[in-house]
Every structure is written in structure tokens, then in C-alpha cells.
Enzyme design. Structure first.
Site, PDB file in Angstrom:
ATOM      1  CB  SER A 137      -4.617  -9.488  10.573  1.00 38.11           C
ATOM      2  OG  SER A 137      -5.783 -10.277  10.567  1.00 38.11           O
ATOM      3  CE1 TYR A 150      -1.901 -13.292   7.810  1.00 32.27           C
ATOM      4  CE2 TYR A 150      -3.769 -13.108   9.310  1.00 32.27           C
ATOM      5  CZ  TYR A 150      -3.056 -12.638   8.224  1.00 32.27           C
ATOM      6  OH  TYR A 150      -3.486 -11.515   7.554  1.00 32.27           O
TER       7      TYR A 150
HETATM    8  P1  NDP Z   1      -2.202 -11.119  -1.241  1.00 31.96           P
HETATM    9  O1  NDP Z   1      -1.944 -12.548  -0.932  1.00 31.96           O
HETATM   10  O2  NDP Z   1      -3.218 -10.763  -2.242  1.00 31.96           O
HETATM   11  O3  NDP Z   1      -0.818 -10.398  -1.654  1.00 31.96           O
HETATM   12  C1  NDP Z   1       0.321 -10.608  -0.872  1.00 31.96           C
HETATM   13  C2  NDP Z   1       1.420  -9.703  -1.359  1.00 31.96           C
HETATM   14  O4  NDP Z   1       2.553  -9.876  -0.483  1.00 31.96           O
HETATM   15  C3  NDP Z   1       1.909 -10.045  -2.752  1.00 31.96           C
HETATM   16  O5  NDP Z   1       2.293  -8.847  -3.402  1.00 31.96           O
HETATM   17  C4  NDP Z   1       3.161 -10.910  -2.505  1.00 31.96           C
HETATM   18  O6  NDP Z   1       4.106 -10.817  -3.555  1.00 31.96           O
HETATM   19  C5  NDP Z   1       3.710 -10.230  -1.271  1.00 31.96           C
HETATM   20  N1  NDP Z   1       4.594 -11.076  -0.473  1.00 31.96           N
HETATM   21  C6  NDP Z   1       4.292 -12.226   0.183  1.00 31.96           C
HETATM   22  N2  NDP Z   1       5.369 -12.701   0.814  1.00 31.96           N
HETATM   23  C7  NDP Z   1       6.392 -11.829   0.573  1.00 31.96           C
HETATM   24  C8  NDP Z   1       7.763 -11.762   0.935  1.00 31.96           C
HETATM   25  N3  NDP Z   1       8.333 -12.692   1.716  1.00 31.96           N
HETATM   26  N4  NDP Z   1       8.490 -10.719   0.490  1.00 31.96           N
HETATM   27  C9  NDP Z   1       7.951  -9.763  -0.281  1.00 31.96           C
HETATM   28  N5  NDP Z   1       6.660  -9.769  -0.664  1.00 31.96           N
HETATM   29  C10 NDP Z   1       5.896 -10.789  -0.249  1.00 31.96           C
HETATM   30  O7  NDP Z   1      -2.488 -10.443   0.183  1.00 31.96           O
HETATM   31  P2  NDP Z   1      -3.568  -9.340   0.648  1.00 31.96           P
HETATM   32  O8  NDP Z   1      -3.544  -8.210  -0.293  1.00 31.96           O
HETATM   33  O9  NDP Z   1      -4.820 -10.025   0.974  1.00 31.96           O
HETATM   34  O10 NDP Z   1      -2.917  -8.918   2.052  1.00 31.96           O
HETATM   35  C11 NDP Z   1      -2.019  -7.842   2.186  1.00 31.96           C
HETATM   36  C12 NDP Z   1      -1.706  -7.684   3.660  1.00 31.96           C
HETATM   37  O11 NDP Z   1      -2.906  -7.483   4.396  1.00 31.96           O
HETATM   38  C13 NDP Z   1      -1.027  -8.914   4.282  1.00 31.96           C
HETATM   39  O12 NDP Z   1      -0.083  -8.507   5.234  1.00 31.96           O
HETATM   40  C14 NDP Z   1      -2.191  -9.620   4.960  1.00 31.96           C
HETATM   41  O13 NDP Z   1      -1.751 -10.426   6.016  1.00 31.96           O
HETATM   42  C15 NDP Z   1      -3.005  -8.436   5.430  1.00 31.96           C
HETATM   43  N6  NDP Z   1      -4.407  -8.719   5.684  1.00 31.96           N
HETATM   44  C16 NDP Z   1      -5.209  -9.203   4.683  1.00 31.96           C
HETATM   45  C17 NDP Z   1      -6.543  -9.479   4.947  1.00 31.96           C
HETATM   46  C18 NDP Z   1      -7.472  -9.978   3.912  1.00 31.96           C
HETATM   47  O14 NDP Z   1      -8.614 -10.302   4.264  1.00 31.96           O
HETATM   48  N7  NDP Z   1      -7.107 -10.064   2.656  1.00 31.96           N
HETATM   49  C19 NDP Z   1      -7.092  -9.266   6.297  1.00 31.96           C
HETATM   50  C20 NDP Z   1      -6.164  -8.763   7.260  1.00 31.96           C
HETATM   51  C21 NDP Z   1      -4.863  -8.497   6.946  1.00 31.96           C
HETATM   52  P3  NDP Z   1       4.218 -12.010  -4.674  1.00 31.96           P
HETATM   53  O15 NDP Z   1       2.880 -12.093  -5.305  1.00 31.96           O
HETATM   54  O16 NDP Z   1       5.279 -11.558  -5.584  1.00 31.96           O
HETATM   55  O17 NDP Z   1       4.558 -13.269  -3.879  1.00 31.96           O
END
Ligand code: NDP
Length: 242
Positions: A137, A150
Site C-alpha cells: 500500500s 497497517y
Molecule cells: P477487502 O476488505 O475488500 O477484502 C479483504 C479480503 O481479504 C477478503 O477477501 C477477506 O476475506 C480477506 N482476508 C482478510 N483477512 C484474512 C486472513 N487473515 N486470511 C485470509 N483472508 C483474509 O480489501 P481490499 O480489496 O480493499 O484490499 C485488498 C488488499 O489491497 C489488502 O491487502 C489491502 O490492504 C490492499 N490495499 C487496499 C487499498 C484500498 O484502498 N482498498 C489500498 C491499498 C492497499 P473474508 O471476507 O473472508 O474475511
């Protein structure tokens, strides 16, 4: 061509899974608990004419990662592309942050990335080919108030990416990271409207990014065209200045 995408039940991970399926990859769609959503994403992938299966695993748990990789190997074959996208945030000011609030985010975002890399590497090294793409990120690059947990986890992913790329390059395994800015997903939908509007003003392109735009970059890094790229952190933020 077997790709495993963590956090693929929604948001950026779901977009990556569907895009890679469109490019011909068989997909392991991994979520933590929302299995039905992961099944829907797997079905969208299968519509592209590839094999796809849904799995539930908590990437912060060592045994889950080991069992997941074994199950994917049995069902689809050895993993040639790992996308470490699973991530979470639990924002708050450092002064009021509990130790558990800090470590839970590190456990998923950083330790989870490490555990998944370690689980897939033996097959990649044996095959003398492989791609790992970690989702970090801009917070990990520049820091962000209210996100010491984070930002530290994502900065850790950057260090892991650069170090691992040096360990496995001689085996033709590349390791890169993508650093998105603000992307329209559940994670940013949780932001108060006022903060969202303020954030938009800091983005040169004047809008949040779309999950599909991040997926396009990941698909490029997974493609033959990116064979000579390793150890890189590529920002996709619309020109965000934090
Ligand atoms: P969401 O919150 O929409 O989705 C998160 C996903 O990660 C879900 O599928 C969730 O599964 C899964 N997840 C969370 N914790 C675990 C775990 N311990 N084990 C397995 N799966 C897990 O996130 P985004 O799509 O927004 O983000 C995706 C990635 O991009 C992340 O790493 C985030 O930090 C990064 N990012 C996002 C930004 C943004 O603006 N959105 C900006 C910069 C980086 P479940 O639903 O089953 O819990």
C-alpha cells in the site's frame, strides 16, 4: 498455469482472480470466512473457461497455509503464481492502540504473506519458475496518520518482497509488490464521507481507483512480458500524495 489469490472473495482480490482467469490461469480463490462469496468468484472464473476452486483459510495461521497449498496442489496442480492480497486494517491513533490491535494487523498482512510465500516456494523452486506478487500500500511507502499498524505491516511486505526476490532469483522465481492508493472497495467504503472527499483532493487524477485497474497491473506482472521484473514495488495511486 495455476494461480492462488488470497483475499479473493471480494474487492481487489476478486477482480484479480477474474482478470487472471480471463488470461487463462486456473485459479484457487481463497477467502478467510466468506466461503459463498469465494464460490461466486470461482464460478465467474470458470465462465472464462478455466478451472477454479474456492477455499477458506486464515493466512495468519501456519497450518491453514500448509493445508491450503496441499489441497490446491491435489485439485489443480502445483502453484506457479501466488498473489498475496489478503489484508485488513484496524485504524486508530498510536496513543490509544492496543497491542492486540497492532499485532492482529501484522499477523494477517505481514506474517500471512510470509507464511504463504514459504508454503508455495518449494514447488516453484523445484519447477525453476514462479511468480509472487504481494499487495502492499502507499501507506507502507509513505506512512499515514491513524495507521501505524497497517503502515508497518505494509512496509514490512515491501522489505519481504525485496529480500525474497534476492533469495530466489537464481531459481527464476520473481517477487514483486503492487502499492495501491485509494481503491473503491469495502475497505475504503468504511471511511467517513468527509475523509473520502479530503482524500480525493490529494489524488492528482481526482478519483479513487477501481479494483479492475489494480488487477490489470497484477496481470501484467504475472505475464511473460514481465519476466525481467523482480524486486520492484510498483505504485498505482492516481498520483496520490500522502
Ligand atoms: P477487502 O476488505 O475488500 O477484502 C479483504 C479480503 O481479504 C477478503 O477477501 C477477506 O476475506 C480477506 N482476508 C482478510 N483477512 C484474512 C486472513 N487473515 N486470511 C485470509 N483472508 C483474509 O480489501 P481490499 O480489496 O480493499 O484490499 C485488498 C488488499 O489491497 C489488502 O491487502 C489491502 O490492504 C490492499 N490495499 C487496499 C487499498 C484500498 O484502498 N482498498 C489500498 C491499498 C492497499 P473474508 O471476507 O473472508 O474475511
Amino acid at each position: 498455469m495455476i494461480a492462488l489469490v488470497t483475499g479473493a472473495s471480494r474487492g481487489i482480490g476478486a477482480a484479480i482472480a477474474v482478470k487472471l482467469a480471463g488470461d487463462g490461469w486456473s485459479i484457487a480463490v481463497v477467502c478467510r470466512k466468506e466461503r459463498e462469496l469465494a464460490e461466486e468468484v470461482a464460478s465467474l472464473c470458470r465462465n472464462c473457461g478455466v478451472q477454479a476452486e474456492a477455499y477458506a483459510a486464515d493466512v495468519s495461521r501456519e497450518e491453514d497455509c500448509r493445508q491450503l497449498v496441499e489441497a490446491v496442489r491435489t485439485a489443480l496442480g502445483p502453484i506457479t503464481l501466488l498473489v498475496n492480497n489478503a489484508g485488513m486494517n484496524r485504524d486508530g491513533l498510536c496513543l490509544r492502540m492496543s497491542r492486540e490491535q497492532f499485532t492482529s494487523v501484522i499477523d494477517t498482512n505481514l506474517t500471512g504473506t510470509f507464511l504463504m510465500c514459504r508454503s508455495v516456494l518449494p514447488d516453484m523452486i523445484k519447477a525453476r519458475q514462479g511468480r509472487i506478487i504481494n499487495i502492499t500500500s502507499v501507506a507502507g511507502l509513505y506512512g499515514n496518520a491513524g495507521q501505524v499498524n497497517y503502515a508497518a505491516s505494509k512496509a514490512g511486505v515491501i522489505g519481504l518482497t525485496r529480500s525474497l526476490s534476492k533469495e530466489v532469483a537464481s531459481r527464476q522465481v520473481t517477487v514483486n509488490a503492487v502499492a495501491p492508493g485509494l481503491i473503491e472497495t469495502d475497505m475504503t467504503a468504511a471511511m467517513p464521507d468527509k475523509i473520502r472527499e479530503q482524500a480525493k483532493e490529494a489524488i492528482a487524477l481526482g478519483r479513487l481507483g477501481k479494483p479492475e485497474e489494480v488487477a490489470g497491473l497484477v496481470a501484467y506482472l504475472a505475464s511473460p512480458a514481465a519476466a525481467y521484473i523482480t524486486g520492484q514495488i510498483i505504485e498505482i495511486s492516481g498520483g496520490l500524495v500522502l
